[in-house]
Design a protein around this motif. Sequence first.
Motif, short mmCIF file in Angstrom:
data_model
loop_
_atom_site.label_atom_id
_atom_site.label_comp_id
_atom_site.label_asym_id
_atom_site.label_seq_id
_atom_site.Cartn_x
_atom_site.Cartn_y
_atom_site.Cartn_z
N ASN A 7 0.87 -1.19 -0.04
CA ASN A 7 0.02 -0.07 0.00
C ASN A 7 0.76 1.25 0.12
N VAL A 8 0.35 2.30 -0.84
CA VAL A 8 1.37 3.40 -0.92
C VAL A 8 1.84 4.24 0.33
N SER A 9 0.37 4.13 1.13
CA SER A 9 0.92 4.85 2.58
C SER A 9 1.74 4.16 3.27
N VAL A 10 1.78 2.81 3.37
CA VAL A 10 2.61 2.05 4.01
C VAL A 10 4.21 2.15 3.77
N SER A 11 4.30 2.11 2.35
CA SER A 11 5.55 2.31 1.55
C SER A 11 6.19 3.53 1.96
N ALA A 12 5.42 4.69 1.83
CA ALA A 12 5.83 5.90 2.13
C ALA A 12 6.34 6.28 3.54
N ALA A 13 5.37 5.58 4.60
CA ALA A 13 5.64 5.46 6.05
C ALA A 13 7.16 4.96 6.26
N ILE A 14 7.46 3.83 5.60
CA ILE A 14 8.77 3.19 5.78
C ILE A 14 9.98 4.09 5.38
N LEU A 15 9.82 4.56 4.12
CA LEU A 15 10.72 5.50 3.56
C LEU A 15 11.03 6.68 4.59
N ILE A 16 9.93 7.47 4.97
CA ILE A 16 9.83 8.65 5.54
C ILE A 16 10.51 8.59 6.90
N PHE A 17 10.05 7.21 7.56
CA PHE A 17 10.81 7.24 8.96
C PHE A 17 12.47 6.78 8.89
N GLU A 18 12.82 6.15 7.82
CA GLU A 18 14.05 5.96 7.89
C GLU A 18 14.85 7.34 7.51
N ALA A 19 14.21 8.25 6.88
CA ALA A 19 14.80 9.44 6.60
C ALA A 19 14.83 10.20 7.92
N ARG A 20 13.63 10.24 8.61
CA ARG A 20 13.74 11.03 9.96
C ARG A 20 14.65 10.23 10.86
N ARG A 21 15.02 8.97 10.89
CA ARG A 21 16.04 8.26 11.68
C ARG A 21 17.57 8.82 11.29
N GLN A 22 17.55 9.04 10.13
CA GLN A 22 19.21 9.39 9.94
C GLN A 22 19.16 10.96 10.15
N ARG A 23 18.05 11.67 10.01
CA ARG A 23 18.00 13.07 10.82
C ARG A 23 17.98 13.39 12.10
N GLY A 24 17.86 12.06 13.00
CA GLY A 24 17.53 12.09 14.30
C GLY A 24 16.14 12.38 14.77
N LEU A 25 15.83 11.22 15.13
CA LEU A 25 14.35 11.34 15.54
C LEU A 25 14.02 12.19 16.72
#
Length: 269
Positions: free
Chosen positions: A251-269
């Motif tokens: 599902n597009v919203s699930v995929s987007a969430a995975i990618l977004i929170f990896e980006a947030r992890r790299q930027r510091g949650l």
Amino acid sequence: MSYIKEISSIHNPLVRSTISLKEKSRERKKNGLFVIEGIKELQLAIKGQYSLKTILFYPEVVTGEAIMELVHGISPTPEIIAISKDIFQKLAHRETTEGILAIAVAREHSLESLKFKNDSPLILVAEAPEKPGNIGALLRTADAAGLDAVIIANPKSDLYNPNIIRSSVGCVFTTNIAMGSTPEIIQFLISRNININCAALSASKPYTEIDFTKGTAIVVGTEATGLSEQWLNKATQNIIIPMHGEIDSMNVSVSAAILIFEARRQRGL
């Protein structure tokens, strides 16, 4: 509370116009107005500094005093109208509306109006999303992750569709949103040196190998057709979520969430 008006007839012109705003995208676009249903959604619209024209409430569910407290300090003050049970049941889409609806002024969501707080924004771009539920889920994820913006390319749905407002739980009001055509958005991102990372199956790297700490746009398409060639041709890098089952997409919203929170992890949650 004498300045609060009352409407008891379901044939009242305001009631008819409110029904039209709820049901018809054409009427929303023509009048530049839309309907908000529910206290949480209304609170977020107020937080997002949306202009409210009218508030309709059912006194058996919510008091006039509570409404006055809710709108305290808003300028200009919206017209406040008590409605009968018949009208409320006609206007309310769900039982948990909490006795309140509002008519609000729609906003323009142009690319030119987007403002970022830093030079390395994190943006979600969704191309041609159609299902209101998916759009609402994307906006909830954007809110949860604190994204700098959500951009909708080639929009298929009216942003103020009641189903989008409902499924986003009001996040449509507090998220920085812009819309435009795919070529316009690509040019916008390139001109601001924002990396374009497209979720795609071909010529892709696992998303965990991507540096999301620079200015980044995570671009997702529909589950049925994916992204258009225009995006894939201009991508800084195509990215993929490795799959371990029989299917090659989620599902597009699930995929987007995975990618977004990896980006947030790299930027510091």
